[in-house]
Design a protein around this motif. Structure first.
Motif, short mmCIF file in Angstrom:
data_model
loop_
_atom_site.label_atom_id
_atom_site.label_comp_id
_atom_site.label_asym_id
_atom_site.label_seq_id
_atom_site.Cartn_x
_atom_site.Cartn_y
_atom_site.Cartn_z
N LEU A 577 0.83 -1.20 0.00
CA LEU A 577 0.00 0.00 0.00
C LEU A 577 0.87 1.26 0.00
O LEU A 577 0.46 2.31 -0.52
CB LEU A 577 -0.99 -0.02 1.17
CG LEU A 577 -0.50 0.20 2.59
CD1 LEU A 577 -0.50 1.68 2.96
CD2 LEU A 577 -1.44 -0.55 3.57
N LYS A 581 0.61 4.03 -2.74
CA LYS A 581 0.45 5.45 -2.38
C LYS A 581 1.45 6.31 -3.16
O LYS A 581 1.12 7.38 -3.69
CB LYS A 581 0.64 5.60 -0.87
CG LYS A 581 0.32 6.97 -0.33
CD LYS A 581 0.47 6.96 1.19
CE LYS A 581 0.36 8.37 1.75
NZ LYS A 581 0.65 8.39 3.20
N LEU A 615 -7.08 2.87 0.72
CA LEU A 615 -6.47 4.21 0.67
C LEU A 615 -7.52 5.29 0.55
O LEU A 615 -7.43 6.34 1.20
CB LEU A 615 -5.50 4.29 -0.51
CG LEU A 615 -4.12 3.64 -0.32
CD1 LEU A 615 -3.39 3.58 -1.64
CD2 LEU A 615 -3.31 4.42 0.70
N LEU A 622 -2.58 3.20 7.80
CA LEU A 622 -1.93 3.84 6.65
C LEU A 622 -0.64 4.51 7.08
O LEU A 622 0.35 4.52 6.36
CB LEU A 622 -2.87 4.88 6.01
CG LEU A 622 -4.11 4.35 5.27
CD1 LEU A 622 -4.80 5.50 4.57
CD2 LEU A 622 -3.75 3.26 4.29
#
Length: 1362
Positions: A577, A581, A615, A622
């Motif tokens: 992730l 991102k 997200l 996160l």
């Protein structure tokens, strides 16, 4: 996807201001709870379970990955850009300035190390020990109470019970001449970011002539270490003495003495080989030692002060060389193991237990041997419970690493056309090969290792992590195939020839990301930062430990701490992730779509959609810093918009696949869902994995149940679920249309099917999402009210149910609804018990978890509160008002009112003398429990309890029982009040009589026939049948006629008809009762019922209903049956003395008393077999059956029996009189049973036969006693006189008859002349008799003077009186 950038601008769908405003407006109103659709929730739950299974399968575990392609591997992905680098330096904390003042001169001796368990770095400067809180940055604790130079410090667990409770750890402080133990306690204030420590002196110190290092501790508190000079294995043993802080302590050398015999000879004799490190393996209850000559030994602590040697593994170099022959990384010069790392049991199903790292980065994996032979140089103890280890895999180091300097100016290849193979990568100008690793750290498949950089002030860190895109099965469609003996398509890659032979396994070879980072200073120690891993409860397949895709949204990323002489560097594993991102940020900033397409192709559509959704919606994990405080992290709005658009566009559309069932012509199909649906399901499943199959509760230390999953986990999962729901609520369009090209008419039908299936599945998942959030709110709310105590107040069955339920059960099953309602009821009862208004708690429940507390529930709680107010008030008017309102609310919520709660409410109404509530509410609940009247229909048809739907009947009956209970209570109160009133002369305050009467009025006013029937049975059972008959309520007749019929019901029914003016119906019931074969009635009772039936039938008015003719026929039939029954009774009484004659006779006689017989049955079944003349005559008489051939033999039998019985004529004559007179009196004038002429003939014949003994007039007087009229007798005698038929053709016999006639006639005359005679003078046949006498006299023998005188006397009297 080629038109990705052109077709879809990344501005976000529906992100206009108006949309946002309307969305926020909608959020103000709390949503009304939707009825719980359990089948939909269960369907969605099955989808989650499918995702759990997928997560457990997409990434193989470490053992499977390593061994999939032989015994050696060396494939690495090396990226030049910073987007895909596997680790990043998160922060650097410099050593506090305050410590430098202690470096008084350049000759100080200083050491340092990490203690992540207590969040401290230890630093020794000569004899001083400092504990630096690296979280705080500047806080330092010190220990300076001993004079010797400190060379090593370790943190171990204390032995249980030897120290005060606050001491949770021991500091083991090593100096060149001693080993010292210091107690340590750790505390953390709520909300504080760092831990406070406190040190305790223990006076536990032991002198040593060897400097100790590499100290480890066991869970039990034992301490092992090795000597720096002699390389021996030592144990620091301490034990309790008289006082708390006076312990006896000693060092035990396990390498000499008792252990000598256990060590292998070549190891014991080799004095040059020294132990250089000791490594603990707590889960397996053992520890390992590593020597300077690459020998690994395994030991197991056993009894106090003793250990067991399990195995020694030597010749490791030869074993490695055999597995990777010719590898430049394995040569005698560079083969030196510098560290061992324990592999957790969860990481490898193949049992990989230990990994050894060499100075040039070769990794050696050891696992229990699968065969009886051991690996090279293995010497194992056979008595151990542990299996011997062997080298199973060699992983060679990357040979093409980018130099850290190279990464400062990364080369980025030109973008190729989408779908084509990438352009050739520019070769690395400065490939780097690690050669002198001196420190390493391993955790869950990740490895970081340090070696000195190009300058003294810099270290290079080798960072390795599994490349899940290459080893996983992620549904990638466009990933290019790997060329033979080359690494996959990457700008830089490294590979070695496939040593050890090829494998037929379909899995790809093990591949890792590799990078080289630089950090300031020289590395002293490495450690992983402690974290709480998300656990997988039993019942769910666990994903592989290296599968970060499954865990990245549920736990913090792995972090490593690297301690150097200038400070502490925090290295964080970059997850997929984080990569995504960065890709989104580049896309948003530069508009470059190629990286995100490469990401989609690498990780697959579904995984990518799942991560994009996480997200876009925000998640606790996160950001590492937000995860620590449980806060939801969100990316900036622009990136979120890009993620949302990518989620929409990458999602594609669902596809419908049809398959034809041959022979039927039917097409059946299934939907292949879009990436959006799969991404939602996958992300949702990963969020709830830690609790979905976890038990709701577990036994607590106090005996009460406690919550089965920690509060923190529940809150975190709930926050993430809520963020997801909030995002989906604001963007409902994400699932409503397809970004694909317009549909053609040819495919529209199948596409509609696919979209319909997709929409159904998504709506089910969204319903489950909402319900899950509410469930967690519900559990957390209950926990605030002390869940364990609440459960203890539930009934035992509910407690047992709660203990067996999982969170999934709570959310998706009927049992979950049952226990949630039970728990809410307990909470509400507590509030009411504490006189707290339920409005507040009801409002909280409805707002936070509406599906667990419906509007109906709230009504019930308010109704309960109204009852409490009614109890408390002193005003009768207020009480009635509160009770009426309570009843109104209870009635509205009757649909969900459980029976136990209903019983309690009825009890409250009874105590408060509220008849309307106590009667009406259970009657309403009875109808609500059977809304479709299934139970009522079954009751009407008389179905048995084996019918599956019979539960509806039982539910109704349970409610009726409560009504009857209320009536009984009001009856008892009424009786008690009368007693008190009679005793004291004072009437009761709440007139119980009026309450009781009102209760009965309400009960009888019900239109529920089934209830009426139950009520009537209850009243009859209380001996109130007469009152019931007087009332004659609506359904009484139907009730009494219902099956099963009983004698009591029939008796009441005929009385009901009598009281209702319907005597003919009463007669019909009585007749049915008399003739029934199903009741055990005696004959007298049946006869009585027939008698009553006849009486009622006779009283039937002629005019009623025009049934006159029918009534007469019925009456006639009844009278005949009554006659037959009377005959049956007489026969029974006649035969009763014979009941003991024989069993078959007894049975036959007893049957007579059980049922009614017809006359034919009586005659043929009893009269004939038992051969009793009287019985035969009786049957013939009643049946009026005229048959001379039948009746004459019977009379002949009567005479014959008398003649056979006695021989004396006089006695015979007397017996005949006694036998014939009763029969004549009963049967005359019936020709059927008393044929006069035949009987008279038999009498006269007897007389003639015994003329000398029997006096004249005997025959005539006998017949007169039989009530035969004189005229009838004279007619018969006269016929005999004149008949000339034998025996009357003989003159003596004729003369004898003449004498009989003379006596008959004189008696007749005298009887006629007697006052109040029944013979009227006008009816006397004077003329005929006068003429006959003349004839008799003319033919009379002269010798019969007496007869002559009688005749003459008769003539005189005839003349005188007529």
């Amino acid at each position: 996807m080629a038109s990705f950038a052109a077709s879809h601008s990344f501005t976000g769908l529906g992100n206009s201001q108006s949309t946002r405003n309307s969305a926020s407006t909608r959020q103000i109103q709390p949503p009304k709870p939707v009825p719980v659709d359990l089948p939909a929730l269960q369907s969605a739950s099955r989808v989650l379970l499918e995702q759990f299974t997928k997560d457990a399968q997409i990434i193989p575990d470490l053992g499977e990955s390593l061994t999939a392609h032989g015994q050696v591997s060396a494939s690495y992905s090396v990226f030049p850009d910073d987007i895909r680098v596997p680790y990043q330096k998160r922060r650097f904390v410099g050593i506090p300035d305050g410590l430098f003042q202690y470096y008084e001169n350049t000759n100080v001796t200083s050491h340092m190390g990490l203690m992540p368990e207590i969040e401290r770095v230890w630093i020794s400067i000569d004899h001083k020990l400092f504990l630096w809180d690296y979280n705080d940055g500047q806080e330092i604790s010190s220990f300076v109470d001993q004079p010797d130079v400190i060379t090593h410090v370790a943190l171990v667990k204390p032995k249980r019970g030897l120290f005060i409770d606050e001491i949770s750890s021991l500091l083991v402080i090593c100096t060149p001449i001693s080993v010292l133990l210091i107690g340590l306690s750790v505390s953390q204030l709520p909300g504080a970011s760092h831990k406070d420590i406190k040190l305790y002196a223990t006076d536990l110190t032991v002198p040593s002539d060897v400097e100790m290092s590499s100290v480890i501790g066991t869970e039990e508190g034992r301490i092992f270490m090795c000597g720096s000079q002699d390389g021996n294995l030592y144990e620091l043993h301490y034990q309790e003495t008289e006082s708390w802080f006076g312990k006896r302590v000693q060092l035990i050398n396990h390498s000499v003495g008792g252990m000598q015999s256990l060590l292998p000879r070549f190891a014991a004799s080799n004095t040059d080989d020294r132990i250089v490190s000791v490594i603990s393996d707590q889960p397996r209850k053992c520890f390992y030692t590593l020597t300077s000559k690459n020998v690994i030994s395994i030991y197991k602590p056993t009894a106090e002060k003793t250990i067991q040697h399990i195995q020694t593994i030597s010749s490791i170099y030869k074993a490695a060389q055999d597995k990777a022959p010719g590898s430049p990384a394995i040569t005698p010069q560079n083969f030196q193991i510098i560290s061992l790392h324990v592999v957790d049991q969860a990481e490898s199903r193949a049992g990989i237990q230990l990994v050894a790292i060499t100075t040039n980065g070769v990794r050696l994996y050891f696992a229990p041997s699968v065969s009886y032979g051991y690996s090279y140089g293995s010497n194992a103890s056979v008595s151990s419970g542990l299996r011997a280890l062997q080298l199973i895999h060699v992983r060679l180091p990357p040979s093409n690493l980018l130099h850290p300097d190279e990464q400062l100016n990364p080369y980025r290849p030109p973008v190729a056309a989408y779908g084509a193979l990438p352009l050739a990568a520019q070769p690395s100008s400065r490939p780097y090969i690690v050669s002198s690793i001196d420190s390493s750290c391993y955790s869950e498949g990740l490895l970081v290792a340090s070696q000195q950089g190009d300058t003294d002030s810099m270290d290079y860190i080798l960072c390795l992590a599994p490349d899940l895109t290459r080893i996983g099965t992620l549904g990638q469609v466009n990933i290019p195939q790997q060329p033979p003996q080359q690494t996959p398509q990457q700008p830089y890659a490294t590979s070695y020839p496939s040593y050890g032979g090829a494998s037929s396994n379909n899995r790809p070879p093990f591949m890792e990301y590799a990078t080289l980072l630089s950090i300031p200073g020289r590395t002293w120690a490495m450690a992983t930062l402690p974290k709480t891993s998300s656990s997988t409860p039993p019942g769910i397949p666990s994903p592989a430990t290296i599968n970060e895709l499954a865990k990245q949204f549920g736990e913090t990323p792995e972090q490593f701490m690297l301690l150097t002489n200038v400070g502490l560097t925090f290295l964080t594993k970059r997850r997929a992730l984080d990569y995504l991102k960065a890709v989104l940020e580049e896309l948003q900033a530069e508009g470059n779509v190629q990286p995100i397409i490469e990401f989609r192709d690498s990780f697959g559509r579904d995984q990518t959609c799942s991560m994009l959704l996480g997200l876009a919606s925000g998640n606790t994990y996160l950001d590492v810093s937000d995860a620590a405080i449980g806060k939801i992290s969100v990316v900036n709005p622009d990136i979120a918009a890009v993620a949302k658009q990518a989620f929409y566009d990458f999602g594609e559309r669902p596809i419908w696949t049809e398959r034809v069932t041959y022979g039927t012509g039917e097409n059946q199909g299934t939907a292949i869902f879009s990436g959006r649906r799969e991404g939602l399901a996958l992300y949702f499943a990963r969020l709830v994995r830690p609790l979905w199959k976890a038990k709701l509760t577990r036994p607590g230390p106090t005996g009460l149940q406690t919550i089965g999953v920690s509060d923190n986990t529940l809150v975190t999962v709930q926050n993430n679920l809520y963020a997801l729901k909030d995002f989906l609520d604001k963007h409902p369009h994400l699932f409503h249309s397809s970004p694909s090209e317009p549909k053609s008419s040819r495919t529209s039908v199948t596409e509609q099917e696919a979209w319909r299936a997709e929409q159904t599945s998504i709506s089910e998942l969204l319903a489950l999402l909402t319900r899950s959030i509410e469930a967690l709110s519900f559990i957390l709310l209950l926990n605030d009210y002390r869940l364990g105590e609440l459960i203890s107040h539930c009934d035992p069955e509910t407690q047992k149910l709660i203990a067996s339920q999982t969170f999934e059960d709570l959310i998706t099953t009927q049992n979950g609804m049952t226990i949630s309602r039970a728990l809410v009821n307990v909470v509400i009862d507590q509030q009411i018990g504490q006189q707290i208004s339920v409005d507040t708690i009801s409002e909280v429940l409805q707002n936070r978890c509406g599906s667990f507390c419906s509007t109906d529930d709230v009504m019930l709680y308010k109704a309960k509160e109204n009852i409490r107010k009614a109890v408390e008030t002193r005003s009768p008017t207020e009480r009635q008002n509160w009770l009426a309102e309570a009843l109104r609310l209870f009635t509205k919520g009757a649909r969900i009112l459980e029976f136990d709660r209903l019983r309690e409410i009825c009890g409250d109404f009874q105590q408060l003398d509220y008849a309307k509530g106590a009667i009406s509410l259970p009657l309403t609940c009875a109808q609500m429990s059977d809304p479709d009247n299934v139970g009522l229909e079954l009751w009407h048809t008389g179905s048995s309890s084996v019918n599956p739907s019979y539960e509806f009947v039982e539910k109704r009956l349970h409610c009726y029982d409560l009504v009857l209970d209320s009536l009984a209570v009001f009856e008892e109160k009424c009786t008690a009040a009368k007693t008190v009133s009679q005793t004291n002369g004072v009437p009761a305050l709440d007139d119980p009589e009026s309450v009781r009467s009102h209760a009965y009025e309400l009960a009888f006013a019900s239109d529920d026939e089934m209830f009426h029937s139950t009520l009537y049975d209850w009243l009859i059972g209380r001996d109130l049948a007469d009152d019931l008959l007087e009332m004659r309520p609506t359904f009484l007749e139907a009730h009494l006629r219902r099956d099963p019929v009983t004698v009591q019901k029939y008796q009441l029914l005929w009385q009901f008809y009598v009281k209702n003016g319907q005597p003919l119906r009463a007669a019909e019931v009585l007749a049915a009762l008399a003739e029934s074969t199903q009741f055990d009635l005696d004959l007298e009772s049946r006869l009585e019922y027939l008698t009553l039936a006849v009486a009622n039938a006779k009283s039937h008015p002629i005019s009623i209903g025009g049934r006159h003719e029918t009534a007469i026929a019925f009456l006639t039939d009844l009278e005949e049956k009554l006659d037959v029954a009377q005959v049956q009774l007489e026969i029974y009484n006649l035969l009763l003395p014979h009941v003991n004659d024989a069993p078959e006779v007894a049975n036959k006689i007893n049957v007579l008393s059980k049922q009614l017989f017809t006359m034919t049955d009586l005659y043929q079944g009893y009269a004939v077999p038992f051969d009793i003349p009287q019985m035969k005559l009786l049957c013939l008489h009643v049946s009026e059956h005229r048959d001379e051939n039948l009746v004459r033999p019977i009379w002949n039998q009567i005479f014959d029996e008398v003649l056979q019985e006695v021989s004396d004529a006089v006695t015979q004559s007397e017996l005949l009189v006694s036998r014939i007179v009763p029969l004549g009196q009963r049967f005359y004038p019936s020709d059927s049973a008393f044929p006069l002429r035949h009987v008279a003939t038999l009498i006269v014949r007897f007389m003639l036969h015994n003329k000398t003994v029997v006096t004249s007039g005997w025959a005539s007087k006998l017949l007169i006693d039989c009530n035969v009229p004189y005229g009838e007798i004279w007619e018969v005698f006269h016929e005999m006189y004149e008949s000339q038929v034998p025996p009357f053709n003989e003159q003596p016999n004729v003369q004898a008859i003449s004498s009989e006639i003379a006596i008959l006639l004189i008696d007749w005359v005298q009887a006629a002349l007697r006052p109040q005679s029944t013979i009227a003078r006008g009816d006397f046949p004077v003329g005929r008799i006068d003429l006959a006498i003349d004839q008799y006299l003319a033919e009379l023998e002269p010798t019969r003077t007496d007869t002559k005188n009688i005749y003459e006397n008769i003539k005189r009297q005839l003349r005188r009186y007529w």
